[in-house]
Design a protein around this motif. Structure first.
Motif, PDB file in Angstrom:
ATOM      1  N   GLY B 134       0.819  -1.214   0.000  1.00 59.54           N
ATOM      2  CA  GLY B 134       0.000   0.000   0.000  1.00 59.54           C
ATOM      3  C   GLY B 134       0.847   1.254   0.000  1.00 59.54           C
ATOM      4  N   PHE B 135       1.875   1.296   0.826  1.00 58.43           N
ATOM      5  CA  PHE B 135       2.655   2.522   0.895  1.00 58.43           C
ATOM      6  C   PHE B 135       3.616   2.656  -0.264  1.00 58.43           C
ATOM      7  N   ARG B 136       4.090   1.532  -0.800  1.00 58.31           N
ATOM      8  CA  ARG B 136       5.059   1.631  -1.891  1.00 58.31           C
ATOM      9  C   ARG B 136       4.421   2.073  -3.191  1.00 58.31           C
ATOM     10  N   ASN B 137       3.133   1.761  -3.366  1.00 61.09           N
ATOM     11  CA  ASN B 137       2.536   1.965  -4.677  1.00 61.09           C
ATOM     12  C   ASN B 137       1.626   3.176  -4.759  1.00 61.09           C
ATOM     13  N   ILE B 138       1.601   3.976  -3.715  1.00 56.57           N
ATOM     14  CA  ILE B 138       0.801   5.196  -3.744  1.00 56.57           C
ATOM     15  C   ILE B 138       1.748   6.364  -3.505  1.00 56.57           C
ATOM     16  N   PRO B 139       1.610   7.447  -4.270  1.00 54.10           N
ATOM     17  CA  PRO B 139       2.580   8.538  -4.150  1.00 54.10           C
ATOM     18  C   PRO B 139       2.687   9.084  -2.729  1.00 54.10           C
ATOM     19  N   LEU B 141       3.258  12.026  -1.830  1.00 52.48           N
ATOM     20  CA  LEU B 141       2.536  13.289  -1.676  1.00 52.48           C
ATOM     21  C   LEU B 141       1.113  13.035  -1.187  1.00 52.48           C
ATOM     22  N   LEU B 142       0.474  11.995  -1.729  1.00 50.42           N
ATOM     23  CA  LEU B 142      -0.895  11.680  -1.323  1.00 50.42           C
ATOM     24  C   LEU B 142      -0.915  11.273   0.146  1.00 50.42           C
ATOM     25  N   ILE B 145      -0.627  14.352   2.354  1.00 53.38           N
ATOM     26  CA  ILE B 145      -1.875  15.121   2.403  1.00 53.38           C
ATOM     27  C   ILE B 145      -2.929  14.382   3.220  1.00 53.38           C
ATOM     28  N   VAL B 146      -2.993  13.059   3.050  1.00 52.67           N
ATOM     29  CA  VAL B 146      -4.002  12.287   3.783  1.00 52.67           C
ATOM     30  C   VAL B 146      -3.745  12.359   5.285  1.00 52.67           C
ATOM     31  N   TYR B 283       6.255   5.796   4.660  1.00 51.73           N
ATOM     32  CA  TYR B 283       6.544   5.543   3.246  1.00 51.73           C
ATOM     33  C   TYR B 283       7.925   4.904   3.100  1.00 51.73           C
ATOM     34  N   LEU B 347       8.963  17.780   0.272  1.00 46.27           N
ATOM     35  CA  LEU B 347       7.521  17.784   0.025  1.00 46.27           C
ATOM     36  C   LEU B 347       6.771  18.511   1.126  1.00 46.27           C
TER      37      LEU B 347
END
Lengths: 446, 405
Positions: B134-139, B141-142, B145-146, B283, B347
């Motif tokens: 989950g953490f490796r494949n979602i940017p 930055l997202l 923000i989340v 991340y 970031l």
């Protein structure tokens, strides 16, 4: 004989004469119970961990599941969503869920998240170029596909560019002709000119062609036969379309540059080696976001005053340079992993540098480094979200834009989940592909 | 019998520059050098022309002038009367702080998740797989923000803590308040003699290391083992605690109190900082988990079996046999993860954390219009930091790598 037989049979009445059917093992030594005992409760610590993990899963699901499943799909604004929700609560349809997701925002705005401000009547163009891109990628990704399709792979960038931006068909064709020119120099110039001169010609001739001839020729062709699609401005690109375009352009353009940089870093030539090292280290030492700001604030300083690049092109240039430094390091690893005998074998056959690289070294080095290349592509694709900070509207930028409207002010999680899910599907797919390749190549290499 | 003949003596011809391998490499290098220099000259010339056209010059004097903006988190003294250079320093320290804390947290999370992913416990293993993928494949930055949205949207406001039957309450014996303005927690207040206390604490830590090396030497010479862990634990706590009471409790805790519209006193961890820190650690932790898993899997199973055959208990097998060998595989990619984390801390722009990009590369550049100089300094800072981190970690890497003949 029969006597003895009858005697034993009478005396050993307790010995079975027929086979017993196989019985199922005891419940604790097979099936789910054994599995649970071995995998979940093999020791006290293990049992505690299992219970903790179950609690974590329960906690997350109990908070998320109702919210997701009960979500409202049909509404025009967040306030309408809330009215529907309040109506349900008043009905007593579900008392325990006070908060539910408002998925209606996706139905209302999916086209913006996917295409940005791209004109809706032209949606077929990005979709068609995605299909072409996928088909063009197939022979690269899977070697069972017909090799002849590689021709489409070479043509695809020009077709996709033409489809996405539209405009006259002659621009991409003339640019493509420059590549044909360079290729012809290498292919037919090697014998009369020698390897070095033909390489030099292959670099210089297309550059001169693009700089001085491409513009006038395109103009003339346009005036003779104005064929083309209606052009779409770079500013209209947004959402996942933008992420895909920047990602794909960065990937395609950074590959050859990365190979050249990796060869430069492995080279014995002192000056070329040092410049490659400096370029790679400087690019890798500074975050992408700083490079993007450099692109948006400073690139105009470094170009002639007359040059006027649009922001998207500047970002693509920067992303390409950035990614090529990372690709170069991955390929360098592949080059270093090759046994020395391969280089020596090439030398003993009397091949020159470029022939040795092209026929012997690079195919093997690239094969070893494919997993690394794919993972740096995944990184590049995720990093396309950073362009939101220089004013381009990628998916995250569009989530902000959607929140800024009065209809959907205050909606967070639904958009985040949608964007995250899209990225997850793409990146997870790529990483699964690279694992598949790794498994496939592992047998070939040992 | 091989006879060596001198190369034919003939006059130098111009074509030898291309066709003779003795000269060709020099030719190529000279041509490349000229081309690169021409490229650099072209870029530089453009810069000079463009700067002149805009009536600007190349000058770092802006660093000495008054900054005139406020920074909400500062580790050194700073006010809006300070210089731009001072603001840059505050930003640099903020970047280094979040990078340092992030590296520590990411290592802890990553090693835990990596080991747990290999655990025999099926559910725990799957849970860690979900976390890592989950953490490796979602940017990133997202995620930033989340987490920032969770911190600001899902936590109570300070005024919810007010009243008899308040909606929210402070946790950990009324000392830590989690609000939508950040986490308020007790801050140490340094009284008289507190310096002495810190000195004693540092001395006892040095003592632990001295004792450990003495114990190791003794074990190598005589084979007798000393209770390293217990003595270390005692040395860590006892001298400092005794000194604390003898010196008359010089260090007290300053608890956050609800007053007016917000909490006052104590230490405030801002939401921007927490979101950045958590997101970076989670991340990068997912990447580190994969590195740790690969490292442990890279150690031959026979090594574990051999050490079991020698009668070693599992934790000793892990510490003495598996980990030292796994570390060799783990450390090089770990270095680049630390570098990534440090660079990704830029970031911070997504949540408004005032790091060096926000001060030097953001407000300062915008106020003074010195894009070229500001971005140059910013790039230099990140470059130097990266080189220092990779240099330092390479030294460590050299000390643990396999000593081959």
């Amino acid at each position: 004989m029969s006597e003895i037989h009858s005697e034993t049979s009478t005396h050993t009445a307790y010995v079975r004469t027929e086979m017993l059917p196989e019985q199922a093992p005891p419940i604790t030594a097979a099936g789910p119970v054994k599995w649970v005992r071995e995998n979940l409760f093999s020791s006290l610590g293990n049992g505690i961990m299992t219970i903790l993990a179950l609690y974590v899963i329960y906690y997350i699901l109990s908070h998320m599941l109702g919210w997701v499943v009960m979500g409202i799909w049909d509404a025009d604004s967040l306030s309408e969503c809330r009215e529907i929700r309040d109506g349900f609560i008043a009905d007593g349809r579900w008392a325990e869920h006070t908060e539910v997701a408002c998925w209606a925002v996706l139905g209302d705005r999916w086209h913006q998240l996917l295409f940005g401000f791209y004109p809706p009547e032209f949606y077929w163009r990005p979709i068609l170029s995605l299909v072409i891109f996928g088909v063009a990628l197939a022979p690269v990704l899977f070697d069972s596909v017909n090799r002849k399709m590689l021709i489409l792979t070479i043509l695809a960038p020009f077709i996709c560019y033409f489809l996405l931006w539209g405009g006259s068909i002659w621009g991409p064709l003339v640019v493509a002709f420059g590549f044909v020119l360079g290729f012809a120099c290498i292919k037919y110039g090697a014998l009369p000119l020698g390897a070095l001169l033909s390489t030099l010609a292959a670099i210089l001739l297309p550059l001169l062609f693009w700089l001085f001839l491409a513009g006038p020729i395109t103009g003339v062709l346009n005036s003779i036969a104005p064929i083309g699609l209606e052009s779409v401005d770079s500013d209209d690109f947004g959402g996942f379309l933008l992420a895909f375009v920047i990602g794909a352009a960065g990937i395609i353009l950074s590959m050859p540059l990365g190979v050249v940089l990796a060869l430069g870093r492995q080279s014995d030539l002192f000056i070329i080696n040092k410049f490659s090292v400096i370029f790679i280290e400087v690019i890798r030492g500074v975050p992408l976001i700083v490079w993007l700001f450099t692109a948006s604030l400073l690139l105009n300083y470094f170009l002639p005053p007359s040059a006027n690049f649009d922001l998207m092109l500047r970002v693509i240039i920067m992303v390409t340079l950035f990614s090529s430094a990372y690709i170069a390091e991955v390929i360098r690893g592949g080059l270093a992993a090759l046994p020395r005998g391969q280089y020596e074998g090439a030398d003993s056959l009397g091949l020159n540098y470029w022939q040795a690289m092209q026929l012997i070294i690079l195919p093997q080095a690239l094969k070893i480094s494919i997993p690394g290349i794919v993972s740096s592509f995944i990184g590049l694709f995720k990093d396309t979200t950073l362009v939101v900070f220089v004013g381009l509207s990628d998916p995250i930028g569009f989530s902000n834009l959607i929140r800024a409207t009065t209809d959907w002010n205050g909606i967070y999680w639904e958009l985040f989940i949608f964007i995250g899910l899209c990225f997850f599907i793409c990146c997870f797919g790529m990483s699964r592909y690279s694992q598949y390749l790794e498994r496939k190549l592992a047998t070939g290499h040992r | 019998m091989a006879t060596l003949t001198d190369p034919p003596q003939q006059s130098f011809q111009l074509s030898q520059l291309i066709y003779d391998t003795r000269y060709r490499s020099t030719t190529i290098q000279v041509v490349a050098f000229i081309l690169i220099m021409a490229g650099i000259w072209w870029l530089g010339n453009n810069v000079v022309t463009n700067l002149a056209a805009r009536g600007k010059d190349f000058d770092f004097g802006f660093l000495g002038s008054r900054a005139g903006y406020d920074i909400n988190q500062m580790l050194v003294e700073y006010s809006n009367d300070s210089t731009h250079a001072r603001a840059a320093l505050v930003g640099i320290l903020n970047t280094l702080l979040v990078a340092f804390l992030g590296c520590i947290a990411a290592t802890i999370i990553g090693v835990t998740a990596g080991v747990l992913r290999l655990s025999k416990n099926w559910i725990v293993g799957r849970l860690m797989t979900v976390y890592v993928e989950g953490f490796r494949n979602i940017p990133l930055l997202l995620w930033i923000i989340v987490i920032f949205a969770i911190m600001t949207e899902a936590t109570p406001q300070p005024r919810d803590f007010r009243g008899e039957d308040a909606e929210a309450s402070m946790i950990l014996w009324d000392s830590v308040a989690i609000t939508n303005r950040g986490i308020f927690m007790p801050a140490p207040q340094w009284g008289a003699n507190s310096l002495l206390l810190v000195a004693i604490f540092l001395a006892s830590i040095v003592g632990i290391f001295v004792y450990r090396s003495m114990a190791r030497k003794k074990q190598e010479q005589t084979g007798a083992q000393s209770p390293v862990f217990l003595v270390g634990l005692a040395l860590f706590f006892i001298p400092t605690l005794i000194a604390y009471f003898i010196l008359g409790r010089p260090v007290t805790l300053n608890y956050p109190e609800l007053g007016g519209f917000n909490f006052s006193g104590g230490l405030q961890l801002r939401n921007s900082f927490i979101a950045l820190w958590f997101a970076l650690s989670l991340y990068t932790g997912a990447f580190i988990a994969e590195i740790v898993r690969a490292g442990i899997l890279a150690v031959n199973k026979g090594q574990t079996e051999a050490s079991s055959a020698l009668g070693m208990r599992p934790n000793r097998t892990m510490n003495l046999v598996v980990l030292p060998q796994a570390l060799r595989v783990i450390i090089p990619p770990l270095i680049s993860q630390y570098l990534n984390l440090t660079k990704n801390s830029s970031l911070a722009i997504a949540v408004g954390y005032m790091d060096v990009r926000a001060t030097l590369g953001g407000i300062t550049v915008n106020q003074t219009g010195r894009e070229l100089e500001g971005m140059l300094l910013l790039g230099l800072f990140y470059l130097i930091t990266s080189l220092v981190i990779s240099g330092g970690m390479n030294l460590y890497n050299n000390s643990v790598k396999l000593q081959e003949r």
